[in-house]
Design an enzyme around this catalytic site. Structure first.
Site, PDB file in Angstrom:
ATOM      1  CB  THR A 175      35.864  26.881  40.299  1.00  0.00           C
ATOM      2  OG1 THR A 175      36.174  28.281  40.226  1.00  0.00           O
ATOM      3  CG2 THR A 175      35.306  26.554  41.676  1.00  0.00           C
ATOM      4  CG  HIS A 232      35.598  30.494  50.060  1.00  0.00           C
ATOM      5  ND1 HIS A 232      35.354  29.788  48.906  1.00  0.00           N
ATOM      6  CD2 HIS A 232      34.396  30.751  50.601  1.00  0.00           C
ATOM      7  CE1 HIS A 232      34.042  29.643  48.752  1.00  0.00           C
ATOM      8  NE2 HIS A 232      33.441  30.219  49.780  1.00  0.00           N
ATOM      9  CE  LYS A 284      34.760  28.435  36.235  1.00  0.00           C
ATOM     10  NZ  LYS A 284      35.244  29.832  36.410  1.00  0.00           N
ATOM     11  CE  LYS A 328      44.159  32.714  42.143  1.00  0.00           C
ATOM     12  NZ  LYS A 328      43.274  31.537  42.018  1.00  0.00           N
ATOM     13  CE  LYS A 357      44.934  29.431  37.730  1.00  0.00           C
ATOM     14  NZ  LYS A 357      44.076  28.649  38.583  1.00  0.00           N
ATOM     15  NE  ARG A 358      41.751  39.490  40.689  1.00  0.00           N
ATOM     16  CZ  ARG A 358      41.028  40.411  41.330  1.00  0.00           C
ATOM     17  NH1 ARG A 358      39.706  40.347  41.311  1.00  0.00           N
ATOM     18  NH2 ARG A 358      41.610  41.401  41.974  1.00  0.00           N
TER      19      ARG A 358
HETATM   20  C1  LIG Z   1      36.232  30.285  37.227  1.00  0.00           C
HETATM   21  C2  LIG Z   1      36.637  31.691  37.253  1.00  0.00           C
HETATM   22  C3  LIG Z   1      37.582  32.136  38.178  1.00  0.00           C
HETATM   23  C4  LIG Z   1      38.266  31.205  39.163  1.00  0.00           C
HETATM   24  O1  LIG Z   1      39.406  30.668  38.558  1.00  0.00           O
HETATM   25  P1  LIG Z   1      40.520  29.864  39.401  1.00  0.00           P
HETATM   26  O2  LIG Z   1      41.385  29.291  38.322  1.00  0.00           O
HETATM   27  O3  LIG Z   1      39.782  28.789  40.147  1.00  0.00           O
HETATM   28  O4  LIG Z   1      41.200  30.827  40.264  1.00  0.00           O
HETATM   29  C5  LIG Z   1      37.924  33.474  38.182  1.00  0.00           C
HETATM   30  N1  LIG Z   1      37.369  34.339  37.302  1.00  0.00           N
HETATM   31  C6  LIG Z   1      36.475  33.937  36.381  1.00  0.00           C
HETATM   32  C7  LIG Z   1      35.918  34.938  35.421  1.00  0.00           C
HETATM   33  C8  LIG Z   1      36.072  32.607  36.323  1.00  0.00           C
HETATM   34  O5  LIG Z   1      35.152  32.234  35.408  1.00  0.00           O
END
Ligand SMILES: *Cc1c(COP(=O)(O)O)cnc(C)c1O
Length: 839
Positions: free
Chosen positions: A681, A382, A685, A579, A573-574
């Site tokens: 991911t 990952h 979404k 990022k 995101k984190r």
């Molecule tokens: C999808 C998701 C992530 C991952 O987000 P990235 O933009 O891919 O880093 C992190 N936290 C939650 C709660 C999510 O639903």
């Protein structure tokens, strides 16, 4: 280890379970009338309350139990087929499962949403109020744990037999609060209201050893054998949660292990009168599953973390061996019955543990055991970030897992012989590939153990797999090219569209029929509607409703008012330097400055929305949160700019509020330094919900742009190759600042305390880091990002074309369904087939 877990198979339904009594409407009825009766029944008999005193959380619990009843026979029927072990079972090993709230998802998957809504309306409640009562199990940090959850949904929906194995942390990911704009962490007591979804299985447990030493002895046949004399033994107890597939009877199991003290241990102390020592033993034993480590990318390197990993992995492997025994299947057939996937290196100690179980306990010879191990395991990588690769200091490893260290040495000896025979005389290569790293003290390299012990290794997006093969796993790719493949991540359209965007679901059902939810390539038919005025109007109305919903949530949580007609620009995101949330902030400050200098400037009004947690020890990330909030405070209070821009930080980003966030986005920020984000991911979404992406050529963004079409994606920035060569040539961020007056002014404004009431200290470390080091090339990408945001502004002004692009993004998002990803794993790595479960 011998244990007497299941007294016999019948305890968990290995023999034929009695058929469900279909006249029992209260347990099984799928209509509103029987659901209402079931809720009242559970309210009284399970929750112990009655309508006059019950509140929404009581109704939540009663409804959850009523819904669980409706999965029970599907669950038991699916569990029965586990016992045949035919076809084989996918075992997904993950230290994290970020499941999100269960109730709404189960209603979608059982087609019970409308009936439940009607039943509750009859009882005087709105279903959404009840859904909001669920405390989500936050047993993960972010993308990796959420991926595991999406994969469980797809496995059940596609009718594959699967078990998710993980850890039942008593405290999950911390809850984030903001105090004066800084993050503070609150313990996540997610079990405080009980957990209606899990069923404790106190009779399903395994012993877990720690520490001590090994002893060599001769068995009765005169063979050299090894026994492990542990210093401590704890018990891992199973807690099962049903994973209901969408529109099918398949209902798989998520089995999470919880640590308990072994009674016999404390009794000894108790007998000699040391009651406190006895209680202390219990406390020590049970700490292993107390809390999730809140670090997202960098490896924690903590002893307790290694203990957690070994704990859940040995319980899971012992459970698989036990299932074999119950079916009277010889252990030699293990790999034909189980496909085990390692979600990152966290469970990779499983390679050594399966060897120990097969060689020391089942008395297989080494070669036979090794063939089974390699045939069983697959490994998903990952990350490319070197600091995120797990390694364990040898002394710590030896102290906790002495037998495993011996086994790893033997695996390594044989493996390095193989390397030497392929590449004679290349000792540098041997040192690079060894399972034991020598730099800065000897360490066990878990990624190398995972690759050597697996028949399949995969990255999580095309670019990531390519970089993996060319960088951190290059030597392994040269040795075993056939082991490597790509499996681009995916997300479940059940949770991230049907459940969280009911307006869009309804529009899609009306336009395409409902099959798109399991065959998302059908979304392509939207292409034909993308120019249609009436359809665009419906599309826009759905998006507007979602933006209103998010705006009122933000107002309730932060007091910030946002106009839903504005462009919603979202980065959730984190919080991580790679990022680049701070690049986003530089754009915001740039626009702020332009507006202050030229109040007549016409730009489309925008809401800049952020969310995400920082690891508690990651000070730079915490400073970025503070910066976002400081900029927000200044801008939102300034009447000269706040009619054209607002900034909001949504506290405590989690799956539950993600349901409100992704569907409300117009613009998705995916702006990581190219080559750093493995896949992402969140990007998927957003796309699924009709947001346009502004992004770099990183992770799955590359494939998102390919699918959406270059015209429907805002691309900017260095490529991974360019980023790499700039760094190699000796990157000097100061040069980028010197060549760009606007950038210099923006950094100065932040650095001199304009957003911190004159405090020039708070953001100094952040600004200095950008000017002098900038490891993630923020300044190098700044100009391109600003220019690209100007393209976004002009595109937004053509509202019809924006809607068209939005529709096309959803239309072309089918590839990013986790159903596609899971099909690839099943067909290309696990070699398993679907099974139909009868009702
Ligand atoms: C999808 C998701 C992530 C991952 O987000 P990235 O933009 O891919 O880093 C992190 N936290 C939650 C709660 C999510 O639903």
């Amino acid at each position: 280890m011998k244990r007497d877990t299941y007294q016999d198979a019948s305890e968990i339904g290995a023999n034929k379970a009695a058929p469900p009594d279909t006249s029992s409407d209260v347990r099984l009825g799928m209509l509103a009338t029987s659901l209402k009766q079931a809720v009242l029944d559970h309210l009284y008999y399970s929750v112990g309350r009655f309508p006059a005193v019950a509140g929404p959380t009581d109704y939540y619990r009663a409804l959850a139990l009523a819904i669980r009843d409706r999965m029970q026979h599907r669950w038991i029927n699916t569990t029965q087929t586990y016992f045949d072990l035919n076809p084989k079972i996918a075992c997904y090993l993950s230290a994290e499962f970020l499941m999100g709230p269960h109730l709404g998802n189960n209603l979608v998957n059982l087609h019970l949403g409308q009936e439940a809504r009607n039943a509750l309306a009859d009882l005087g409640y709105d279903l959404d109020t009840i859904l909001a009562c669920e405390i989500e199990p936050g047993l993960g940090n972010g993308g990796l744990g959420r991926l595991a959850a999406c994969y469980l949904d797809s496995l059940a929906t596609l009718r594959y037999l699967a078990i998710g194995y993980g850890i039942r942390y008593e405290f999950g990911i911390f809850e984030q609060e903001l105090r004066d704009g800084w993050q503070s962490e609150i313990t996540d007591k997610w079990l405080r209201q009980g957990n209606p979804w899990e069923i404790a299985k106190p009779h399903i447990f395994y012993y877990v050893n720690w520490g001590g030493r090994t002893e060599y002895y001769q068995d009765e046949r005169g063979c050299q054998r090894v026994r492990w004399i542990p210093y401590r033994v704890v018990k891992g107890v199973a807690y099962d949660t049903p994973i209901q597939g969408y529109g099918v009877n398949n209902c798989n199991t998520l089995r999470l292990w919880s640590a308990e003290a072994v009674e016999s241990f404390d009794f000894q102390a108790f007998n000699v009168g040391d009651y406190y020592q006895a209680v202390n033993e219990k406390l020590v034993s049970e700490t292993v599953t107390k809390v999730l480590y809140p670090n997202d990318e960098p490896a924690a390197g903590k002893r307790l973390r290694l203990a957690q990993q070994y704990f859940f992995v040995t319980c899971s492997l012992q459970d698989m061996l036990h299932l074999l025994d119950l079916a009277y299947i010889p252990v030699e057939s293990f790999a034909e019955r189980f496909a085990i996937q390692l979600n990152d290196t966290h469970p990779s100690i499983g390679v050594a543990e399966l060897m120990r179980l097969l060689v020391d306990e089942r008395r297989l010879d080494w070669d036979a055991a090794w063939a089974i191990t390699v045939a069983s395991f697959g490994y998903t990588n990952h990350t490319l970030l070197p600091e995120a690769l797990e390694t364990w200091p040898l002394p710590m490893f030896a102290e906790l897992l002495p037998r495993h260290l011996e086994i790893i040495y033997e695996i390594n000896r044989r493996f390095l012989d193989e390397v030497r025979s392929h590449f004679p005389g290349d000792e540098a290569r041997v040192a690079r590939m060894s399972l034991i790293g020598e730099e800065g003290g000897k360490r066990v390299r878990m990624a190398h153990l995972a690759v050597v012990g697996s028949h399949a290794v995969n990255g999580v997006a095309a670019l990531h797999t390519k970089l993996l093969e060319a960088s951190i796993l290059k030597d392994f790719h040269e040795l075993w090219p056939e082991r490597f493949s790509n499996k681009t991540n995916g997300v479940t359209p059940r949770r991230f569209l049907a459940l969280s965007n009911p307006g869009l679901r309804e529009l899609l059902d009306r336009t395409l029929g409902h099959e798109w939810l399991t065959e998302p390539d059908r979304l392509r038919k939207l292409d034909a509607h993308s120019d249609d005025d009436a359809f665009q109007r419906d599309w826009r109305a759905v998006k507007f409703g979602n933006k209103q919903r998010l705006a009122s949530y933000i107002h309730a949580r932060t007091g910030i008012e946002i106009n839903p007609a504005w462009l919603f620009d979202i980065q959730v995101k984190r919080i991580h330097e790679y990022k680049r949330q701070h690049l986003n902030v530089l754009h915001i400050v740039t626009m702020y400055r332009r507006l202050k200098e030229n109040p007549a400037l016409t730009i489309p009004p925008r809401a800049f929305i952020f969310g995400g947690k920082a690891a508690p020890g990651y000070l730079m990330a915490k400073r970025i949160i503070k910066l976002i909030n400081a900029v927000a405070e200044t801008i939102n209070a300034d009447p000269n700019v706040n009619r054209r821009m607002k900034v909001a930080f949504i506290p405590n980003f989690n799956v539950k509020n993600a349901h409100l966030i992704y569907p409300a986005a117009d613009l998705s920020e995916q702006i990581s330094t190219a080559g750093k984000e493995a896949s992402g991911t969140g990007n998927m979404k957003f796309m699924l919900n009709g947001a346009l992406t502004i992004g770099t050529l990183d992770g799955a963004n590359v494939e998102i742009r390919e699918e959406a079409g270059a015209d429907n994606f805002f691309l900017f920035g260095l490529t991974a190759d360019e980023a790499e060569s700039i760094k190699r040539a000796g990157y000097r961020p100061r040069d980028y600042m010197a060549g760009n007056d606007e950038l210099r002014a923006v950094l100065e404004l932040i650095g001199t305390g304009h957003f911190s009431r004159g405090d020039a200290e708070v953001f100094r470390p952040l600004v200095d880091n950008l000017i002098h080091d900038d490891p993630f090339l923020v300044l190098a990408d700044y100009a391109a990002y600003i220019a690209c945001q100007e393209q976004v502004n002009s595109a937004w002004q053509d509202a019809q074309n924006w809607m068209r692009m939005s529709i096309l993004n959803t239309a072309r998002s089918g590839k990013f369904s986790s159903d596609r990803a899971i099909t690839e794993y099943c067909e290309e790595i696990w070699n398993i087939r679907p099974v139909t479960i009868k009702n």
